[in-house]
Design a protein around this motif. Structure first.
Motif, PDB file in Angstrom:
ATOM      1  N   ARG A 186       0.848  -1.242   0.043  1.00 32.64           N
ATOM      2  CA  ARG A 186       0.189  -0.026  -0.063  1.00 32.64           C
ATOM      3  C   ARG A 186       0.917   1.298   0.006  1.00 32.64           C
ATOM      4  O   ARG A 186       0.486   2.231  -0.630  1.00 32.64           O
ATOM      5  N   VAL A 187       2.131   1.211   0.876  1.00 31.52           N
ATOM      6  CA  VAL A 187       2.894   2.436   0.846  1.00 31.52           C
ATOM      7  C   VAL A 187       3.512   2.531  -0.736  1.00 31.52           C
ATOM      8  O   VAL A 187       3.741   3.724  -1.066  1.00 31.52           O
ATOM      9  N   VAL A 188       3.795   1.569  -1.534  1.00 28.36           N
ATOM     10  CA  VAL A 188       4.471   1.694  -2.415  1.00 28.36           C
ATOM     11  C   VAL A 188       3.446   2.106  -3.560  1.00 28.36           C
ATOM     12  O   VAL A 188       3.705   2.906  -4.310  1.00 28.36           O
ATOM     13  N   GLU A 189       2.089   1.804  -3.760  1.00 28.65           N
ATOM     14  CA  GLU A 189       1.129   2.384  -4.654  1.00 28.65           C
ATOM     15  C   GLU A 189       1.001   3.752  -4.250  1.00 28.65           C
ATOM     16  O   GLU A 189       0.551   4.600  -5.141  1.00 28.65           O
ATOM     17  N   ALA A 190       1.011   4.281  -2.894  1.00 29.18           N
ATOM     18  CA  ALA A 190       0.728   5.262  -2.296  1.00 29.18           C
ATOM     19  C   ALA A 190       1.837   6.345  -3.005  1.00 29.18           C
ATOM     20  O   ALA A 190       1.813   7.547  -3.164  1.00 29.18           O
ATOM     21  N   THR A 191       2.862   5.832  -3.054  1.00 27.56           N
ATOM     22  CA  THR A 191       4.051   6.845  -3.502  1.00 27.56           C
ATOM     23  C   THR A 191       4.380   6.490  -5.154  1.00 27.56           C
ATOM     24  O   THR A 191       5.481   7.023  -5.794  1.00 27.56           O
ATOM     25  N   GLY A 192       3.541   5.843  -5.826  1.00 34.62           N
ATOM     26  CA  GLY A 192       3.474   5.778  -7.266  1.00 34.62           C
ATOM     27  C   GLY A 192       4.270   4.936  -7.901  1.00 34.62           C
ATOM     28  O   GLY A 192       4.387   4.623  -9.115  1.00 34.62           O
ATOM     29  N   GLY A 193       4.530   3.819  -7.053  1.00 35.42           N
ATOM     30  CA  GLY A 193       5.375   2.453  -7.474  1.00 35.42           C
ATOM     31  C   GLY A 193       4.466   1.497  -7.851  1.00 35.42           C
ATOM     32  O   GLY A 193       3.228   1.423  -7.989  1.00 35.42           O
ATOM     33  N   SER A 194       5.118   0.469  -8.407  1.00 39.59           N
ATOM     34  CA  SER A 194       4.398  -0.737  -9.053  1.00 39.59           C
ATOM     35  C   SER A 194       4.332  -1.766  -7.816  1.00 39.59           C
ATOM     36  O   SER A 194       5.268  -2.142  -7.392  1.00 39.59           O
ATOM     37  N   ALA A 195       3.100  -2.203  -7.816  1.00 38.18           N
ATOM     38  CA  ALA A 195       2.679  -3.183  -6.624  1.00 38.18           C
ATOM     39  C   ALA A 195       2.029  -4.342  -7.388  1.00 38.18           C
ATOM     40  O   ALA A 195       1.110  -3.948  -8.194  1.00 38.18           O
ATOM     41  N   PRO A 196       1.842  -5.514  -6.807  1.00 41.40           N
ATOM     42  CA  PRO A 196       2.507  -5.909  -5.693  1.00 41.40           C
ATOM     43  C   PRO A 196       3.876  -6.163  -5.996  1.00 41.40           C
ATOM     44  O   PRO A 196       4.373  -6.471  -7.031  1.00 41.40           O
ATOM     45  N   VAL A 197       4.679  -6.181  -4.619  1.00 38.97           N
ATOM     46  CA  VAL A 197       6.013  -6.585  -4.781  1.00 38.97           C
ATOM     47  C   VAL A 197       6.224  -7.700  -3.949  1.00 38.97           C
ATOM     48  O   VAL A 197       5.747  -7.944  -2.941  1.00 38.97           O
ATOM     49  N   MET A 198       7.099  -8.831  -4.418  1.00 35.80           N
ATOM     50  CA  MET A 198       7.293 -10.253  -3.965  1.00 35.80           C
ATOM     51  C   MET A 198       8.035  -9.871  -2.583  1.00 35.80           C
ATOM     52  O   MET A 198       9.586 -10.213  -2.698  1.00 35.80           O
ATOM     53  N   TRP A 199       7.615  -9.453  -1.482  1.00 37.66           N
ATOM     54  CA  TRP A 199       8.493  -9.190  -0.328  1.00 37.66           C
ATOM     55  C   TRP A 199       9.062 -10.304   0.319  1.00 37.66           C
ATOM     56  O   TRP A 199      10.330 -10.365   0.792  1.00 37.66           O
ATOM     57  N   THR A 200       8.438 -11.483   0.310  1.00 38.35           N
ATOM     58  CA  THR A 200       8.925 -12.806   0.598  1.00 38.35           C
ATOM     59  C   THR A 200       9.393 -13.598  -0.529  1.00 38.35           C
ATOM     60  O   THR A 200       9.494 -14.997  -0.318  1.00 38.35           O
ATOM     61  N   GLY A 201       9.712 -13.232  -1.840  1.00 37.53           N
ATOM     62  CA  GLY A 201       9.933 -13.911  -2.738  1.00 37.53           C
ATOM     63  C   GLY A 201      11.551 -14.248  -2.762  1.00 37.53           C
ATOM     64  O   GLY A 201      12.280 -13.883  -1.910  1.00 37.53           O
ATOM     65  N   PRO A 202      12.240 -14.765  -3.942  1.00 39.69           N
ATOM     66  CA  PRO A 202      13.497 -15.401  -3.929  1.00 39.69           C
ATOM     67  C   PRO A 202      14.310 -14.059  -3.845  1.00 39.69           C
ATOM     68  O   PRO A 202      15.536 -14.271  -3.518  1.00 39.69           O
ATOM     69  N   TYR A 203      14.145 -12.682  -4.182  1.00 40.56           N
ATOM     70  CA  TYR A 203      15.105 -11.675  -4.305  1.00 40.56           C
ATOM     71  C   TYR A 203      14.922 -10.906  -3.072  1.00 40.56           C
ATOM     72  O   TYR A 203      15.899 -10.205  -2.447  1.00 40.56           O
ATOM     73  N   MET A 204      13.698 -10.670  -2.544  1.00 41.72           N
ATOM     74  CA  MET A 204      13.585  -9.678  -1.184  1.00 41.72           C
ATOM     75  C   MET A 204      13.397 -10.545  -0.013  1.00 41.72           C
ATOM     76  O   MET A 204      13.246  -9.956   0.871  1.00 41.72           O
ATOM     77  N   GLY A 205      13.375 -11.765  -0.179  1.00 43.16           N
ATOM     78  CA  GLY A 205      13.029 -12.604   0.905  1.00 43.16           C
ATOM     79  C   GLY A 205      14.062 -12.473   2.253  1.00 43.16           C
ATOM     80  O   GLY A 205      13.582 -12.191   3.482  1.00 43.16           O
ATOM     81  N   LEU A 206      15.196 -12.575   1.886  1.00 47.10           N
ATOM     82  CA  LEU A 206      16.232 -12.579   2.997  1.00 47.10           C
ATOM     83  C   LEU A 206      16.158 -11.050   3.692  1.00 47.10           C
ATOM     84  O   LEU A 206      16.334 -10.736   4.770  1.00 47.10           O
ATOM     85  N   TRP A 207      15.887  -9.903   2.733  1.00 45.19           N
ATOM     86  CA  TRP A 207      15.797  -8.738   3.509  1.00 45.19           C
ATOM     87  C   TRP A 207      14.599  -8.288   4.137  1.00 45.19           C
ATOM     88  O   TRP A 207      14.541  -7.747   5.276  1.00 45.19           O
ATOM     89  N   SER A 208      13.464  -8.828   3.627  1.00 47.95           N
ATOM     90  CA  SER A 208      12.235  -8.991   4.565  1.00 47.95           C
ATOM     91  C   SER A 208      12.387  -9.553   5.686  1.00 47.95           C
ATOM     92  O   SER A 208      12.078  -9.133   6.938  1.00 47.95           O
ATOM     93  N   LEU A 209      13.066 -10.889   5.879  1.00 49.07           N
ATOM     94  CA  LEU A 209      13.359 -11.597   7.090  1.00 49.07           C
ATOM     95  C   LEU A 209      14.300 -10.647   7.923  1.00 49.07           C
ATOM     96  O   LEU A 209      14.047 -10.499   9.215  1.00 49.07           O
ATOM     97  N   LEU A 210      15.270 -10.041   7.364  1.00 50.88           N
ATOM     98  CA  LEU A 210      16.066  -9.113   8.133  1.00 50.88           C
ATOM     99  C   LEU A 210      15.354  -8.167   8.813  1.00 50.88           C
ATOM    100  O   LEU A 210      15.593  -7.890   9.823  1.00 50.88           O
ATOM    101  N   ILE A 211      14.566  -7.447   8.064  1.00 52.51           N
ATOM    102  CA  ILE A 211      13.814  -6.234   8.475  1.00 52.51           C
ATOM    103  C   ILE A 211      12.978  -6.687   9.865  1.00 52.51           C
ATOM    104  O   ILE A 211      12.883  -6.119  10.901  1.00 52.51           O
ATOM    105  N   ALA A 212      12.302  -7.804   9.486  1.00 49.31           N
ATOM    106  CA  ALA A 212      11.125  -8.118  10.716  1.00 49.31           C
ATOM    107  C   ALA A 212      12.093  -8.639  12.044  1.00 49.31           C
ATOM    108  O   ALA A 212      11.525  -8.291  12.932  1.00 49.31           O
TER     109      ALA A 212
END
Length: 303
Positions: free
Chosen positions: A139-165
């Motif tokens: 929702r933040v990405v959409e509000a700022t004009g970005g392209s969503a959905p983003v695969m936050w827990t996918g192969p590319y972003m998964g580790l960084w999402s886990l790190l943030i959490a």
């Protein structure tokens, strides 16, 4: 001098505790260490069926991509996450010891994730923040004009999402230890510095930082030890059905080769190799802790 009756009472109370300690902690450690040098398929396999493998379990692990990736993920989380947690905790600690209003309330709010179970926190992040399409981040990405959905827990972003959490849940605890160190520093140091024309940055780098160097060292050790044990539940939550590369951590890989692979992760049971993973993780934590102590030894400034 301790009387004979007192000695008997001490022995009476210590013997059961020592027996439990040896049975629950010492014996499993010794058995795991010995097992790491043997080829053992199942953890319940009798010792008479163990086949000596020497360093084979240790050497063989480094030829497995999944294990190598798990170590890389762990070190990435330790280094990048450690820097983020220490920085944020330090900033919060400085703000909350600078006379800000309602500091007790803000301390409680920042520390709150530490009193919530990892399962509950993981569920919140996965289902409400990282969820594809209607999660908070999307929702933040959409509000700022970005392209969503983003695969936050996918192969590319998964580790960084886990790190943030995971880091979100650790900042509060580290912050409190920084606060305890900063509050021990006498106000006279800062008053004298102000009279000499020192600004806030001078005070931090020449007063606060040197006087809490021991606290920083302790926090690095705490972060290292807590990560070695606490990341298991988080990695498992982010990858519940199968062991995947973005979320693989050594404790999770160790579980897989003890009980067998889940879902699409085809992993043979190998308790000997799992024991080797456990020993290497323990040694890694000890080495990091010792290096941290040696690097900062002798640099403490008396308050």
């Amino acid at each position: 001098m301790v009387g004979r009756k007192n000695k008997k009472m001490i022995v009476f109370f210590l013997v059961p505790a020592m027996f439990i300690y040896v049975a629950v902690f010492i014996y499993p450690i010794i058995r795991t260490f010995i097992m790491s040098f043997f080829a053992v398929e199942a953890i319940e396999q009798p010792v008479s069926e163990w086949a000596f493998a020497g360093l084979g379990n240790y050497i063989g692990l480094f030829g497995i991509d999944l294990f190598n990736r798990s170590v890389t993920n762990y070190l990435t989380l330790w280094f990048v996450g450690g820097l983020a947690v220490m920085f944020l905790a330090m900033v919060y600690a400085i703000i909350l010891t600078s006379g800000v209003r309602l500091k007790g309330f803000w301390r409680a709010v920042i520390y709150l994730p530490n009193v919530i179970s990892a399962i509950a926190l993981g569920t919140m992040w996965i289902n409400y923040i990282f969820r594809d399409g209607d999660g908070l981040f999307d929702r933040v990405v959409e509000a700022t004009g970005g392209s969503a959905p983003v695969m936050w827990t996918g192969p590319y972003m998964g580790l960084w999402s886990l790190l943030i959490a995971y880091c979100f849940g650790m900042v509060g605890y580290i912050m409190l230890t920084f606060i305890s160190g900063i509050e021990k520093i006498s106000d006279e140091y800062y008053e004298c510095a102000s009279m000499e024309g020192a600004n806030i940055f001078h005070k931090f780098f020449f007063i606060t930082l040197p006087l809490i160097r021991g606290v920083i060292r302790s926090n690095i050790v705490i972060w290292t030890v807590s990560l070695g044990t606490g990341v298991f539940a988080w990695s498992f939550m982010f990858s519940p059905n199968n062991l995947t590369l973005p979320f693989t951590m050594p404790p999770n890989y160790m579980r897989e080769i003890i009980f067998g692979g889940r879902g699409s992760a085809v992993i043979e049971r190998d308790s000997g190799a799992a024991a080797a993973v456990g020993i290497m993780m323990a040694l890694l934590i000890v080495v990091i802790s010792l290096l941290t102590t040696l690097i900062t030894r002798g640099d403490d400034v008396e308050i």
